[in-house]
Design an enzyme around this catalytic site. Structure first.
Site, PDB file in Angstrom:
ATOM      1  N   CYS A 116     -61.402  14.797 -53.668  1.00 31.82           N
ATOM      2  CA  CYS A 116     -60.216  14.252 -54.352  1.00 31.82           C
ATOM      3  C   CYS A 116     -60.502  12.879 -54.958  1.00 31.82           C
ATOM      4  O   CYS A 116     -59.969  12.544 -56.010  1.00 31.82           O
ATOM      5  CB  CYS A 116     -59.032  14.172 -53.404  1.00 31.82           C
ATOM      6  SG  CYS A 116     -58.404  15.809 -53.003  1.00 31.82           S
ATOM      7  N   HIS A 152     -56.433  20.987 -53.346  1.00 30.40           N
ATOM      8  CA  HIS A 152     -56.107  19.904 -52.409  1.00 30.40           C
ATOM      9  C   HIS A 152     -54.769  19.267 -52.803  1.00 30.40           C
ATOM     10  O   HIS A 152     -54.333  19.375 -53.953  1.00 30.40           O
ATOM     11  CB  HIS A 152     -57.204  18.840 -52.430  1.00 30.40           C
ATOM     12  CG  HIS A 152     -58.535  19.337 -51.935  1.00 30.40           C
ATOM     13  ND1 HIS A 152     -59.375  18.574 -51.183  1.00 30.40           N
ATOM     14  CD2 HIS A 152     -59.155  20.537 -52.093  1.00 30.40           C
ATOM     15  CE1 HIS A 152     -60.468  19.273 -50.890  1.00 30.40           C
ATOM     16  NE2 HIS A 152     -60.359  20.461 -51.440  1.00 30.40           N
ATOM     17  N   GLU A 185     -53.757  16.197 -53.362  1.00 29.38           N
ATOM     18  CA  GLU A 185     -53.779  15.214 -54.453  1.00 29.38           C
ATOM     19  C   GLU A 185     -53.948  15.938 -55.790  1.00 29.38           C
ATOM     20  O   GLU A 185     -53.291  15.604 -56.783  1.00 29.38           O
ATOM     21  CB  GLU A 185     -54.936  14.208 -54.268  1.00 29.38           C
ATOM     22  CG  GLU A 185     -54.829  13.340 -53.021  1.00 29.38           C
ATOM     23  CD  GLU A 185     -55.520  13.963 -51.811  1.00 29.38           C
ATOM     24  OE1 GLU A 185     -55.465  15.202 -51.637  1.00 29.38           O
ATOM     25  OE2 GLU A 185     -56.110  13.206 -51.027  1.00 29.38           O
ATOM     26  N   ASN A 189     -51.418  20.960 -50.309  1.00 33.09           N
ATOM     27  CA  ASN A 189     -52.600  21.827 -50.376  1.00 33.09           C
ATOM     28  C   ASN A 189     -52.203  23.297 -50.485  1.00 33.09           C
ATOM     29  O   ASN A 189     -51.241  23.749 -49.863  1.00 33.09           O
ATOM     30  CB  ASN A 189     -53.528  21.591 -49.178  1.00 33.09           C
ATOM     31  CG  ASN A 189     -52.850  21.734 -47.829  1.00 33.09           C
ATOM     32  OD1 ASN A 189     -51.695  21.372 -47.667  1.00 33.09           O
ATOM     33  ND2 ASN A 189     -53.567  22.270 -46.860  1.00 33.09           N
ATOM     34  N   GLN A 190     -52.962  24.014 -51.303  1.00 31.88           N
ATOM     35  CA  GLN A 190     -52.702  25.439 -51.552  1.00 31.88           C
ATOM     36  C   GLN A 190     -53.978  26.206 -51.226  1.00 31.88           C
ATOM     37  O   GLN A 190     -55.008  26.015 -51.879  1.00 31.88           O
ATOM     38  CB  GLN A 190     -52.336  25.687 -53.026  1.00 31.88           C
ATOM     39  CG  GLN A 190     -51.240  24.787 -53.592  1.00 31.88           C
ATOM     40  CD  GLN A 190     -49.851  25.163 -53.119  1.00 31.88           C
ATOM     41  OE1 GLN A 190     -49.471  26.329 -53.172  1.00 31.88           O
ATOM     42  NE2 GLN A 190     -49.099  24.191 -52.641  1.00 31.88           N
ATOM     43  N   GLU A 191     -53.892  27.046 -50.202  1.00 32.76           N
ATOM     44  CA  GLU A 191     -55.066  27.837 -49.799  1.00 32.76           C
ATOM     45  C   GLU A 191     -54.765  29.321 -50.013  1.00 32.76           C
ATOM     46  O   GLU A 191     -53.603  29.729 -49.904  1.00 32.76           O
ATOM     47  CB  GLU A 191     -55.371  27.589 -48.318  1.00 32.76           C
ATOM     48  CG  GLU A 191     -55.668  26.131 -48.003  1.00 32.76           C
ATOM     49  CD  GLU A 191     -55.711  25.853 -46.504  1.00 32.76           C
ATOM     50  OE1 GLU A 191     -55.479  26.789 -45.698  1.00 32.76           O
ATOM     51  OE2 GLU A 191     -55.968  24.693 -46.143  1.00 32.76           O
ATOM     52  N   CYS A 217     -60.084  13.022 -49.347  1.00 33.34           N
ATOM     53  CA  CYS A 217     -61.465  13.471 -49.111  1.00 33.34           C
ATOM     54  C   CYS A 217     -62.320  13.100 -50.327  1.00 33.34           C
ATOM     55  O   CYS A 217     -61.798  12.706 -51.380  1.00 33.34           O
ATOM     56  CB  CYS A 217     -61.486  14.977 -48.882  1.00 33.34           C
ATOM     57  SG  CYS A 217     -61.247  15.940 -50.376  1.00 33.34           S
TER      58      CYS A 217
HETATM   59 ZN   LIG Z   1     -59.057  16.432 -50.928  1.00 31.55          ZN
END
Ligand SMILES: [Zn+2]
Length: 298
Positions: A138, A108, A110, A95-97, A135
């Protein structure tokens, strides 16, 4: 903001605290290839032969390494994924925020692994391996794949689950009469004037997957060492799980082990259509990179 050094330290820590032979072997391989997060099919075959483990078992075991690529300043929740390509290559994702940006810019794990595989030229994804249950966002994103019907999801607590067991009565590209879906070859014919970086952005835009809006676009990042890293636009039948080209380019830079090399230029090439990625790209480039986007209208 987490840096390349943080990623390297996390990887080293996972290795030091693990007695898994696979983790040690993959860690050495990642170091050798300057932390580029693609494990070639040949290397995986060697791992299978040496350990007696299957591809899925190997991928599950290395999820803590994939999660080291996570940038999670908002959630501090580290999700790691491995997309197993038709070629047999493993593509890591995490994940990249982006701090100070809108939640919608989040990538996300995936999506990260899939976009990483797409930019590397993979033709289909056979398996998605992830350390937490996917989630809803995804599940919908993966339903866009040309392999959605056969795609298997593998989690530490449950393996070999078809995507559609997580997404019954799915809505997808077929409902909108789209036959050529994500990972099927796309070739648009836009052209324009400009240097190598601009040409890289146009070439990337020409591979974009935008069947719903035709707003094809691509980003090229020029790094200070002269390398160019690209990201194409990827659309989704449910619209919101779509990925912007700069998100994919930044994800690609991180998973390529290049996040310590500063970016000197951001070029967005975009066909004029009903949608535009100009403002959202400018917002992320200005906030996250302190750079002005060079905009090429196609
Ligand atoms: Zn997700």
């Amino acid at each position: 903001m987490p840096t390349h050094q943080d990623i390297m330290q996390r990887l080293a820590r996972v290795c030091e605290t693990s007695d898994s032979k696979v983790i040690h072997k993959v860690y050495e391989q990642l170091k050798q290839q300057h932390y580029r997060g693609i494990l070639p099919a040949k290397f995986i075959q060697q791992c299978e032969a040496e350990t007696g483990l299957s591809k899925v078992q190997i991928s599950l075991e290395i999820l803590p390494l994939a999660a080291c690529y996570s940038l999670a300043p908002v959630s501090n929740f580290y999700v790691g994924a491995v997309a197993i390509g038709k070629s047999g290559n493993f593509y890591l994702g995490a994940n990249q925020e982006f701090a100070h940006e809108a939640m919608a810019q989040t990538v996300h794990a995936e999506q990260s692994a899939i976009a990483h595989a797409l930019m590397a030229g993979e033709t289909a994804i056979n398996d998605m391996v992830v350390n937490y249950t996917p989630c809803g966002h995804c599940r919908q994103f993966m339903n866009e794949l040309n392999s959605a019907k056969e795609l298997k999801i593998h989690l530490p607590h449950s393996q070999n689950n078809p995507l559609h067991s997580y997404l019954p009565d799915a809505f997808g590209p077929k409902d909108l009469n789209i036959e050529k879906v994500l990972f099927d070859p796309q070739q648009h014919n836009c052209s324009g004037q400009g240097d190598d970086v601009i040409q890289a952005a146009i070439k990337t835009a020409n591979k974009a997957y935008a069947p719903y809006s035709q707003a094809i676009s691509g980003v090229a990042l020029l790094l200070e060492n002269g390398e160019i890293v690209c990201g194409q636009y990827v659309e989704n039948a449910a619209f919101n799980p779509s990925m912007q080209p700069l998100q994919i380019a930044l994800n690609n830079r991180c998973l390529s082990g290049l996040s310590n090399i500063a970016i000197s230029r951001v070029v967005l090439a975009e066909k004029q259509a009903i949608l535009s990625h100009r403002k959202i790209t400018e917002a992320l480039a200005e906030q996250h990179l302190g750079l002005t986007v060079e905009y090429i209208a196609l």
